[in-house]
Design a protein around this motif. Structure first.
Motif, PDB file in Angstrom:
ATOM      1  N   GLY A 299     -28.744  48.776  16.176  1.00 40.58           N
ATOM      2  CA  GLY A 299     -29.710  49.427  15.793  1.00 40.58           C
ATOM      3  C   GLY A 299     -29.862  48.380  14.074  1.00 40.58           C
ATOM      4  N   ASP A 300     -29.485  46.842  14.428  1.00 40.49           N
ATOM      5  CA  ASP A 300     -29.792  45.907  13.324  1.00 40.49           C
ATOM      6  C   ASP A 300     -31.254  45.362  14.381  1.00 40.49           C
ATOM      7  OD1 ASP A 300     -28.079  45.306  15.903  1.00 40.49           O
ATOM      8  OD2 ASP A 300     -27.790  43.245  14.543  1.00 40.49           O
ATOM      9  N   MET A 301     -31.301  45.183  15.658  1.00 45.05           N
ATOM     10  CA  MET A 301     -32.032  44.895  17.005  1.00 45.05           C
ATOM     11  C   MET A 301     -33.406  45.292  16.308  1.00 45.05           C
ATOM     12  SD  MET A 301     -30.124  43.229  20.298  1.00 45.05           S
ATOM     13  CE  MET A 301     -31.370  42.181  20.294  1.00 45.05           C
TER      14      MET A 301
ATOM     15  N   ARG B 110     -28.471  48.870   0.786  1.00 46.57           N
ATOM     16  CA  ARG B 110     -29.791  48.474   0.799  1.00 46.57           C
ATOM     17  C   ARG B 110     -30.117  47.652   1.382  1.00 46.57           C
ATOM     18  NH1 ARG B 110     -29.871  42.793  -1.754  1.00 46.57           N
ATOM     19  NH2 ARG B 110     -27.467  42.514  -2.634  1.00 46.57           N
ATOM     20  N   LEU B 111     -31.535  47.294   2.559  1.00 47.88           N
ATOM     21  CA  LEU B 111     -31.297  46.035   3.748  1.00 47.88           C
ATOM     22  C   LEU B 111     -31.654  44.774   2.579  1.00 47.88           C
ATOM     23  CD1 LEU B 111     -33.725  48.572   5.019  1.00 47.88           C
ATOM     24  CD2 LEU B 111     -31.663  48.343   5.908  1.00 47.88           C
ATOM     25  N   GLU B 112     -31.553  43.873   3.951  1.00 46.86           N
ATOM     26  CA  GLU B 112     -31.918  42.433   3.384  1.00 46.86           C
ATOM     27  C   GLU B 112     -32.293  42.120   4.960  1.00 46.86           C
ATOM     28  OE1 GLU B 112     -29.126  38.954   1.428  1.00 46.86           O
ATOM     29  OE2 GLU B 112     -28.843  39.282   4.445  1.00 46.86           O
ATOM     30  N   VAL B 113     -33.119  41.030   4.850  1.00 43.66           N
ATOM     31  CA  VAL B 113     -34.093  40.535   6.132  1.00 43.66           C
ATOM     32  C   VAL B 113     -34.742  38.932   6.038  1.00 43.66           C
ATOM     33  CG1 VAL B 113     -36.730  40.604   7.132  1.00 43.66           C
ATOM     34  CG2 VAL B 113     -35.263  43.114   6.387  1.00 43.66           C
ATOM     35  N   ARG B 114     -33.540  38.916   7.261  1.00 40.43           N
ATOM     36  CA  ARG B 114     -34.497  37.324   7.454  1.00 40.43           C
ATOM     37  C   ARG B 114     -35.003  36.646   8.459  1.00 40.43           C
ATOM     38  NH1 ARG B 114     -29.309  37.567   7.987  1.00 40.43           N
ATOM     39  NH2 ARG B 114     -27.906  37.196   9.764  1.00 40.43           N
ATOM     40  N   LYS B 115     -35.461  35.440   8.622  1.00 35.15           N
ATOM     41  CA  LYS B 115     -35.774  35.571   9.812  1.00 35.15           C
ATOM     42  C   LYS B 115     -34.539  34.082  10.177  1.00 35.15           C
ATOM     43  CE  LYS B 115     -40.020  35.672  10.544  1.00 35.15           C
ATOM     44  NZ  LYS B 115     -40.601  36.869  11.890  1.00 35.15           N
TER      45      LYS B 115
ATOM     46  N   ARG C 148     -33.195  32.841  18.037  1.00 35.68           N
ATOM     47  CA  ARG C 148     -32.787  33.310  18.994  1.00 35.68           C
ATOM     48  C   ARG C 148     -33.194  32.316  20.232  1.00 35.68           C
ATOM     49  NH1 ARG C 148     -29.494  34.120  15.183  1.00 35.68           N
ATOM     50  NH2 ARG C 148     -28.636  35.463  14.377  1.00 35.68           N
ATOM     51  N   GLY C 149     -32.971  31.311  20.751  1.00 32.97           N
ATOM     52  CA  GLY C 149     -33.562  30.869  22.238  1.00 32.97           C
ATOM     53  C   GLY C 149     -34.178  30.008  21.683  1.00 32.97           C
ATOM     54  N   GLY C 150     -34.710  29.672  20.460  1.00 30.98           N
ATOM     55  CA  GLY C 150     -36.230  28.800  19.797  1.00 30.98           C
ATOM     56  C   GLY C 150     -36.597  30.143  19.709  1.00 30.98           C
ATOM     57  N   ILE C 151     -36.101  30.531  20.035  1.00 29.77           N
ATOM     58  CA  ILE C 151     -37.666  32.438  19.533  1.00 29.77           C
ATOM     59  C   ILE C 151     -37.694  32.543  17.578  1.00 29.77           C
ATOM     60  CG2 ILE C 151     -39.016  34.199  19.917  1.00 29.77           C
ATOM     61  CD1 ILE C 151     -37.784  33.343  22.370  1.00 29.77           C
ATOM     62  N   ALA C 152     -38.264  32.662  16.599  1.00 28.67           N
ATOM     63  CA  ALA C 152     -38.759  33.314  15.364  1.00 28.67           C
ATOM     64  C   ALA C 152     -38.000  34.430  15.593  1.00 28.67           C
ATOM     65  CB  ALA C 152     -39.662  32.740  15.037  1.00 28.67           C
ATOM     66  N   ALA C 153     -37.496  35.298  14.824  1.00 29.12           N
ATOM     67  CA  ALA C 153     -37.267  36.613  15.091  1.00 29.12           C
ATOM     68  C   ALA C 153     -36.739  37.412  13.685  1.00 29.12           C
ATOM     69  CB  ALA C 153     -36.153  37.401  15.822  1.00 29.12           C
ATOM     70  N   THR C 154     -36.917  38.654  13.762  1.00 31.60           N
ATOM     71  CA  THR C 154     -36.532  39.561  11.798  1.00 31.60           C
ATOM     72  C   THR C 154     -35.044  39.558  12.314  1.00 31.60           C
ATOM     73  OG1 THR C 154     -38.654  39.482  11.649  1.00 31.60           O
ATOM     74  CG2 THR C 154     -36.926  40.524  10.334  1.00 31.60           C
ATOM     75  N   LYS C 155     -34.125  39.206  11.201  1.00 31.50           N
ATOM     76  CA  LYS C 155     -32.774  39.586  11.508  1.00 31.50           C
ATOM     77  C   LYS C 155     -32.586  40.748  10.371  1.00 31.50           C
ATOM     78  CE  LYS C 155     -28.787  40.331  12.528  1.00 31.50           C
ATOM     79  NZ  LYS C 155     -27.924  41.562  11.778  1.00 31.50           N
TER      80      LYS C 155
ATOM     81  N   GLY D 232     -42.792  42.210  18.081  1.00 30.62           N
ATOM     82  CA  GLY D 232     -42.340  41.766  17.055  1.00 30.62           C
ATOM     83  C   GLY D 232     -40.551  41.763  17.617  1.00 30.62           C
ATOM     84  N   TYR D 233     -39.936  41.203  17.571  1.00 37.22           N
ATOM     85  CA  TYR D 233     -38.571  40.844  18.310  1.00 37.22           C
ATOM     86  C   TYR D 233     -37.410  40.733  16.797  1.00 37.22           C
ATOM     87  CZ  TYR D 233     -40.813  37.675  21.605  1.00 37.22           C
ATOM     88  OH  TYR D 233     -41.790  37.474  22.789  1.00 37.22           O
ATOM     89  N   GLY D 234     -36.908  41.818  17.128  1.00 35.29           N
ATOM     90  CA  GLY D 234     -35.144  42.080  16.088  1.00 35.29           C
ATOM     91  C   GLY D 234     -33.911  41.032  16.976  1.00 35.29           C
ATOM     92  N   ALA D 235     -32.956  40.187  15.913  1.00 29.87           N
ATOM     93  CA  ALA D 235     -32.329  39.182  16.972  1.00 29.87           C
ATOM     94  C   ALA D 235     -31.195  40.288  16.442  1.00 29.87           C
ATOM     95  CB  ALA D 235     -32.236  37.811  15.390  1.00 29.87           C
ATOM     96  N   GLY D 236     -30.509  40.007  17.064  1.00 25.29           N
ATOM     97  CA  GLY D 236     -28.874  40.907  17.244  1.00 25.29           C
ATOM     98  C   GLY D 236     -28.083  39.610  16.056  1.00 25.29           C
ATOM     99  N   GLY D 237     -26.570  39.958  15.893  1.00 23.98           N
ATOM    100  CA  GLY D 237     -25.564  39.162  15.619  1.00 23.98           C
ATOM    101  C   GLY D 237     -26.082  37.929  15.011  1.00 23.98           C
ATOM    102  N   ARG D 238     -26.022  36.823  16.465  1.00 18.33           N
ATOM    103  CA  ARG D 238     -25.335  35.897  16.898  1.00 18.33           C
ATOM    104  C   ARG D 238     -26.252  35.700  17.959  1.00 18.33           C
ATOM    105  NH1 ARG D 238     -21.210  35.125  21.067  1.00 18.33           N
ATOM    106  NH2 ARG D 238     -20.486  37.027  21.985  1.00 18.33           N
ATOM    107  N   GLU D 239     -25.946  33.679  18.335  1.00 19.07           N
ATOM    108  CA  GLU D 239     -26.807  33.044  19.425  1.00 19.07           C
ATOM    109  C   GLU D 239     -26.275  33.155  20.565  1.00 19.07           C
ATOM    110  OE1 GLU D 239     -30.102  31.973  20.983  1.00 19.07           O
ATOM    111  OE2 GLU D 239     -29.741  30.329  18.851  1.00 19.07           O
ATOM    112  N   THR D 240     -26.620  33.548  22.091  1.00 23.16           N
ATOM    113  CA  THR D 240     -25.790  33.835  22.659  1.00 23.16           C
ATOM    114  C   THR D 240     -27.067  32.513  24.049  1.00 23.16           C
ATOM    115  OG1 THR D 240     -28.085  35.303  23.304  1.00 23.16           O
ATOM    116  CG2 THR D 240     -25.603  36.233  22.907  1.00 23.16           C
ATOM    117  N   PRO D 241     -26.258  31.609  24.497  1.00 26.47           N
ATOM    118  CA  PRO D 241     -26.704  30.611  25.276  1.00 26.47           C
ATOM    119  C   PRO D 241     -26.923  31.416  26.193  1.00 26.47           C
ATOM    120  CG  PRO D 241     -24.367  30.079  23.974  1.00 26.47           C
ATOM    121  CD  PRO D 241     -24.335  31.541  23.830  1.00 26.47           C
TER     122      PRO D 241
END
Length: 464
Positions: A14-16, A43-48, A51-58, A282-291
């Motif tokens: 959902g967040d992605m 309410r929603l909070e949005v930040r850049k 993930r893997g060096g690619i800018a995305a929206t969380k 658009g790129y949507g980000a998950g909650g953490r970095e996955t190598p």
């Protein structure tokens, strides 16, 4: 035709999805107003993020006190998960619902989340099916929240359908009536907001058809009350239906119940990336970095790249048979067409060891693949077949009727998007019946039908 395409190389949650919508151009204010309209204190909070060096929206869902809304308060009745399969996306976990049965119970559990708000808690409740805890909502309560919100009817209808699908999936898994299913983690504030905002964001984009790549569901196992189960968990798997799945990357859950529900809500078809002119991405980000596997969902928005036709998915089923009576194959072809196949054709083939055979090919809608496969196995001698999804391109079609001396004939007309006629053809069955009834050569009836049509429309019509 406006197309939305999800590239689910790292699953979907959902967040992605909300992040991808915002990153692709959906105004944050539109989604924020949608969340506020639900009146659930979120309410929603949005930040850049990267993930893997690619800018995305969380995108995160926050409660009134500024804390992240918690979804994972319980898993699948009373379960806990091992870290063989980590929850990949923010704070969603492996189970969609808790189906509360009639026996009273209490439970406690604790777990840490990627958003760095570890917590633990315990709670008790009896099963009168009247749960006062905010995370225990019946389907009717959730539908009431959505129905009473000041949102457009299409948005509310989509969101309510999503929760209905969730309830049906869990009821089927536990073999209980849907009225006895009480939403646990998926009834939490953030999932209500995720699903309704996804419905609102998809409406804002004006997409006519939603498509997606095969889904990377992740791998590993989860431990719950029912024992150790593989990823994806039962409710997620039920929601995904016959969607194409695969596993890649380190063990973790990559497709969450909310993500699977939104895919069903949008009536997504799974096809290779179609020809399209990209208008936004658009790129949507998950909650953490996955190598090694960027934790991202990519959304592409665009228009059909074939300016002269509409594109839609088509399934191709094929099997080769070398031990069947030709009359039987003719009968099977009739059954396939009666069952909804668009077309069925046979091609003679040379097989190994000098054997001759027949390749039977069926063209159909993707959702008809399961019943048509079953029909082939039941009615033919084949013991194996294969199928694939492709893109079908078709001109817009309409019919016009002409009155011949022997009776009416329908003319099938195909048009370019400009409105010009590309092809016009008399319907074979109409002409055949008139020719048989009046003992007139079939070619004469067809020629007369086209002559009358040309007289009505002018000499530029291309005959087929």
């Amino acid at each position: 035709m406006r197309i939305g395409y999800f590239e689910c190389f790292s699953g979907i949650s959902g967040d992605m999805l909300l992040g991808a919508l915002v990153d692709a151009g959906v105004p944050l204010e539109h989604l924020a107003e949608t969340a506020a309209a639900l009146n659930v204190g979120a309410r929603l909070e949005v930040r850049k993020v990267s993930r893997g060096g690619i800018a995305a929206t969380k995108v995160d869902v926050l409660t009134a006190d500024g804390a992240l809304a918690e979804k994972s308060l319980a898993h699948d009745e009373h379960s806990s998960h091992t870290h063989e399969a980590h929850a990949d996306h923010a704070h969603e976990t492996h189970s969609a619902l808790a189906a509360h049965l009639d026996a009273p119970h209490s439970h406690e559990h604790s777990h840490d989340h990627d958003h760095e708000h570890p917590h633990s808690h315990a709670h008790e409740h009896s099963h009168e099916h009247e749960h006062t805890h905010q995370h225990h909502r019946s389907l009717s309560v959730i539908l009431g929240i959505i129905r009473s919100a000041p949102l457009s009817e299409p948005v509310k209808e989509r969101a309510m359908r999503a929760f209905q699908l969730l309830g049906e999936a869990e009821a089927a898994i536990h073999s209980i009536p849907i009225e006895k299913v009480h939403f646990h983690e998926v009834g939490a504030v953030d999932t209500i907001v995720d699903i309704v905002c996804a419905a609102a964001g998809s409406e804002w984009l004006g997409v006519d058809r939603w498509l997606a790549s095969p889904l990377n569901v992740g791998s590993g196992t989860v431990d719950c009350q029912h024992g150790t189960l593989p990823v994806p968990a039962p409710a997620t798997l039920a929601l995904l239906g016959d969607a194409p799945l695969y596993a890649a990357g380190p063990p973790m859950e990559r497709v969450t119940p909310t993500g699977a529900t939104i895919l069903r809500m949008l009536n997504v078809h799974y096809v290779p990336l179609p020809a399209m002119r990209i208008a936004a991405s658009g790129y949507g980000a998950g909650g953490r970095e996955t190598p090694g596997q960027p934790n991202l969902l990519r959304l592409l928005i665009g228009d059909d790249n074939a300016a002269d036709a509409a594109v839609e998915p088509i399934a191709v089923i094929e099997t080769v048979i070398d031990d069947s009576n030709p009359q039987l194959l003719g009968y099977v072809s009739e059954l396939l067409l009666a069952a909804g196949a668009w077309d069925v054709y046979q091609v003679a083939v040379q097989m190994k060891k000098g054997r001759t055979g027949v390749q039977l090919t069926v063209l159909c809608r993707p959702d008809l693949v399961p019943p048509l496969r079953e029909l082939l196995f039941r009615e033919t001698t084949t013991i194996g077949l294969h199928w694939r999804l492709e893109n079908k391109m078709a001109l817009a079609r309409e019919f016009a009727e002409v009155q011949t001396a022997w009776g009416p004939v329908n003319i099938k007309i195909a048009r370019w998007p400009s409105g010009d006629v590309a092809n016009a053809t008399p319907e074979y069955e109409d002409c055949r019946q008139l020719a048989a009834r009046h003992s007139v050569p079939l070619k004469q009836v067809m020629h007369e039908a086209m002559r009358l049509y040309a007289a009505l429309t002018g000499p530029t019509t291309k005959e087929q």
